[in-house]
Design a protein around this motif. Structure first.
Motif, mmCIF file in Angstrom:
data_model
loop_
_atom_site.group_PDB
_atom_site.id
_atom_site.type_symbol
_atom_site.label_atom_id
_atom_site.label_comp_id
_atom_site.label_asym_id
_atom_site.label_seq_id
_atom_site.Cartn_x
_atom_site.Cartn_y
_atom_site.Cartn_z
ATOM 1 N N GLN A 1 0.842 -1.196 0.000
ATOM 2 C CA GLN A 1 0.000 0.000 0.000
ATOM 3 C C GLN A 1 0.878 1.248 0.000
ATOM 4 N N LYS A 2 1.985 1.203 0.733
ATOM 5 C CA LYS A 2 2.890 2.354 0.761
ATOM 6 C C LYS A 2 3.542 2.564 -0.610
ATOM 7 N N LYS A 3 3.874 1.460 -1.309
ATOM 8 C CA LYS A 3 4.450 1.592 -2.650
ATOM 9 C C LYS A 3 3.479 2.303 -3.582
ATOM 10 N N VAL A 4 2.198 1.962 -3.473
ATOM 11 C CA VAL A 4 1.181 2.609 -4.298
ATOM 12 C C VAL A 4 1.013 4.065 -3.862
ATOM 13 N N LYS A 5 0.899 4.291 -2.567
ATOM 14 C CA LYS A 5 0.660 5.641 -2.050
ATOM 15 C C LYS A 5 1.797 6.588 -2.404
ATOM 16 N N ASP A 6 3.036 6.091 -2.391
ATOM 17 C CA ASP A 6 4.193 6.947 -2.657
ATOM 18 C C ASP A 6 4.167 7.572 -4.047
ATOM 19 N N GLU A 7 3.473 6.939 -4.997
ATOM 20 C CA GLU A 7 3.366 7.519 -6.336
ATOM 21 C C GLU A 7 2.387 8.699 -6.359
ATOM 22 N N PHE A 8 1.487 8.753 -5.379
ATOM 23 C CA PHE A 8 0.515 9.839 -5.292
ATOM 24 C C PHE A 8 0.868 10.832 -4.177
ATOM 25 N N PHE A 9 1.191 10.307 -3.001
ATOM 26 C CA PHE A 9 1.463 11.137 -1.828
ATOM 27 C C PHE A 9 2.733 10.649 -1.130
ATOM 28 N N PRO A 10 3.905 10.967 -1.695
ATOM 29 C CA PRO A 10 5.154 10.526 -1.065
ATOM 30 C C PRO A 10 5.380 11.255 0.254
ATOM 31 N N ASP A 11 6.192 10.664 1.120
ATOM 32 C CA ASP A 11 6.486 11.279 2.408
ATOM 33 C C ASP A 11 7.230 12.597 2.247
#
Length: 377
Positions: free
Chosen positions: A255-265
């Motif tokens: 889920q973090k891999k997917v999220k990082d493409e939209f909302f990276p840290d």
């Protein structure tokens, strides 16, 4: 024949430009791919070649063409439309940031058999980073980089790719990339077919036969070596041997891999949707869990909807990707023999459709249409 072009980004000073040569028989799609490499773009977005009375692009079946006639870039050859030295064409990349390039045919030359095409001859300055907000956004980045005390300096450096220097142009690196992609960037009739030995393929039946011939100790050693061979093999065997607990622990990682493409840290979104979908495919292969894969797919859709609600309308390819993933979610729910998957995700599915209200490009209407196809409704 060989076409020598000069390409320069419009409205940016000092000018970012390249001079390069290609085979005149390539298609406009091959020219687009060549331009992406010589300029330094990453081929995330749509493009067109504007001839004034018509354009050459990759037609999008989701959106009908406008009033200007569109020709298919995969079928049209540059030699049929760019015919005279000095002729200019406008190449537009990324309809959001709207990068305009002035493309000029400088020379038509005879081919030299010993030369490698395409080839970049010279150029100046680094290409702007993808998705930086067009000319104005790039000018702002340059202003921030020029002042280390700027409050946004550290965040900007973190967002930019490592090694980004506005004044640097890596001619050797560009030509290495062109050489690696030469088969894709040249006419088919000019590509020599290299003879190769037929690859050895281990079928499932042969694998079973080989495994049956091994002793228990040999099987243990083989599994241990397989476990050590790659990260993906480790995850696969972990899931196979530990089961549901391992899958539950693995889901947040992907889920973090997917999220990082939209909302990276840190920094700004890359929107490399292919990378996010690659993570979903990898998760499915490792876990072989329909339910958890479906959850990750729906998470991708949720991130896409959340992103466009946060930053406004994106582009057709972005929305098409989200819609295709959402349609796959619904297809998998409909293919389920029971009611369980629908019951598990019903509320989240309805919620994500509701959150698309007000988004342009017909996105909300298409989401509603796909949602209505659920057989349980």
């Amino acid at each position: 024949m060989i076409y020598q072009f000069k390409v320069a980004l419009k409205d940016i000073y000092p000018t970012i430009w390249r001079r390069f040569q290609v085979n005149g028989l390539i298609t406009f799609h091959q020219l687009h791919k060549t331009l992406q490499i010589v300029m330094g773009w990453e081929e995330y977005h749509l493009y067109l070649f504007d001839f004034g009375s018509f354009t050459i692009t990759r037609p999008d079946p989701t959106f009908p063409p406008g009033n200007t006639p569109e020709l298919n870039a995969r079928r049209e050859k540059i030699v049929d439309h760019i015919t005279k030295e000095g002729q200019q064409v406008l190449y537009v990349y990324d309809f959001g940031d709207d990068w305009g390039h002035e493309l000029i045919l400088e020379k038509i030359l005879p081919a030299q058999t010993e030369e490698q095409y395409p080839v970049c001859l010279e150029g100046e300055r680094h290409c702007p980073p993808e998705d930086c907000g067009g000319v104005l956004g790039y000018q702002r980045i340059l202003e921030i980089l020029a002042t280390k005390s700027h409050p946004e300096y550290e965040d900007t450096i973190a967002w930019l790719k490592k090694g980004f220097y506005p004044e640097h142009f890596d001619l050797e690196g560009v030509n290495e990339q062109l050489l690696q992609k030469k088969k894709q960037l040249n006419p088919k009739e000019f590509i020599k077919v290299e003879e190769s030995k037929k690859p050895i393929k281990l079928t499932t039946a042969k694998l079973k036969k080989q495994l049956q011939s091994l002793s228990q100790q040999e099987l243990i050693e083989l599994l241990v070596d397989t476990f050590k061979s790659s990260k993906q093999a480790q995850l696969f065997l972990t899931v196979k041997l530990i089961g549901e607990e391992a899958i539950e622990a693995l889901l947040p990682v992907y889920q973090k891999k997917v999220k990082d493409e939209f909302f990276p840290d840190r920094g700004f979104a890359k929107l490399r949707l292919a990378e996010a979908k690659k993570a979903i495919d990898e998760f499915e292969k490792i876990t072989q869990s329909p339910k958890h894969t479906l959850e990750l797919m729906l998470f991708y859709v949720e991130m896409g909807v959340e992103f466009t609600n946060a930053y406004g309308d994106i582009d057709s390819r972005f929305y098409e990707s989200i819609l295709k993933m959402f349609a796959s979610v619904i297809d998998r729910i409909n293919a389920d023999d029971g009611y369980d998957l629908f019951e598990e995700f019903e509320e989240r599915i309805a919620a994500v459709v509701e959150k698309t209200e007000g988004i342009g490009w017909g996105f909300h209407e298409n989401m509603q249409y796909i949602h209505e196809a659920i057989r349980w409704l």
